[in-house]
Design a protein around this motif. Sequence first.
Motif, PDB file in Angstrom:
ATOM      1  N   HIS A   1      32.646  -8.206  17.645  1.00 40.09           N
ATOM      2  CA  HIS A   1      31.554  -7.522  16.934  1.00 40.09           C
ATOM      3  C   HIS A   1      30.272  -8.324  17.167  1.00 40.09           C
ATOM      4  CE1 HIS A   1      30.169  -5.369  12.963  1.00 40.09           C
ATOM      5  NE2 HIS A   1      29.168  -5.551  13.811  1.00 40.09           N
TER       6      HIS A   1
ATOM      7  N   HIS B   1      24.695  -0.962  18.042  1.00 40.87           N
ATOM      8  CA  HIS B   1      24.651   0.169  17.119  1.00 40.87           C
ATOM      9  C   HIS B   1      24.572   1.508  17.839  1.00 40.87           C
ATOM     10  CE1 HIS B   1      24.387  -2.038  13.385  1.00 40.87           C
ATOM     11  NE2 HIS B   1      23.550  -2.872  13.964  1.00 40.87           N
TER      12      HIS B   1
ATOM     13  N   GLU C   1      29.256  -0.013  17.497  1.00 40.72           N
ATOM     14  CA  GLU C   1      29.357   0.059  16.037  1.00 40.72           C
ATOM     15  C   GLU C   1      28.704   1.382  15.626  1.00 40.72           C
ATOM     16  OE1 GLU C   1      27.462  -3.139  13.896  1.00 40.72           O
ATOM     17  OE2 GLU C   1      28.147  -2.388  11.952  1.00 40.72           O
TER      18      GLU C   1
HETATM   19 ZN   LIG Z   1      27.154  -5.228  13.432  1.00 34.14          ZN
END
Ligand SMILES: [Zn+2]
Length: 274
Positions: A8, A40, A100
């Motif tokens: 991540h 993102h 994400e």
């Molecule tokens: Zn993140």
Amino acid sequence: MIQKYTLHMHTVGFDGQDTVQTMVNRARELGFDTVGISNHFIVNPVVKQAKMYFYAKIGGYSNIYSASFDEVLSRFVPHYEDLSRAQEQNPDIKILRGMEVDFFNNPKWRDGFEKAIKILKPDYIIGSAHFVEYDGKLLNMHDLKNSDAKTQDILLSGYWENVKNAAHSGMFTWMAHLDLPKKVGLGRAEQWADFESRAVEAAAKSKTAIEINTSFYKPDCYEPYPSNRILKMVAKNNVTVLISDDAHVAKNIGRHFDEAAQLIKDLNLKTFTR
Ligand SMILES: [Zn+2]
Ligand SMILES: [Zn+2]
């Protein structure tokens, strides 16, 4: 090291501060054999009308917000090509393509998302909810913080509803920072435990993992996302976990992994296997 991968992470061009190569160098230094970049993936038709978009523009990271799937693809296609090049240049370390994703619970979003995934073919997908849709608008955690108590409760239940639906969808490899509202000091009261437990049960049912996100550890509140209260539900429901640093800068890679590993041991949590 208990976990030799870190999946991540955010990079330049989105809201990270370091390049893929800088992140890879640091991860290698720390002994990781696999890294994943998970920028993102945020698509919502009204995102550019949101207050946070205005601040993102000032901050120089408005690139993380897309009003359409075409727009997000125009960023992710070249980004994934960069990741493939980085893999060629760093054969000693595995570089995975992640994302994400902000989940929005409507058929149009799902349809667009599924089409985009067929094009991008990510190695894994992190589910998240950074926003609450309310009154035709998109609100973030800071908007939540600035609302009156009654609206806060409505927004918090909306947040948990969204997290539960995302976990239930089975679209995600794991769920990010489950109790994100605590970033602004919200959601800690006992009344939210039932909401948390429904989200964890949804993850259990769909076999979605939950991350232990080490970006929260603060001197006055020394714990990751999610809280111990939630991690106990995770253990009870046999949901698997992995450790994430959510690094937006190379120096944060692997932060507090030892403490998170200790939590896994103490609570007897099941670890995620790739
Ligand atoms: Zn993140
Ligand atoms: Zn996040």
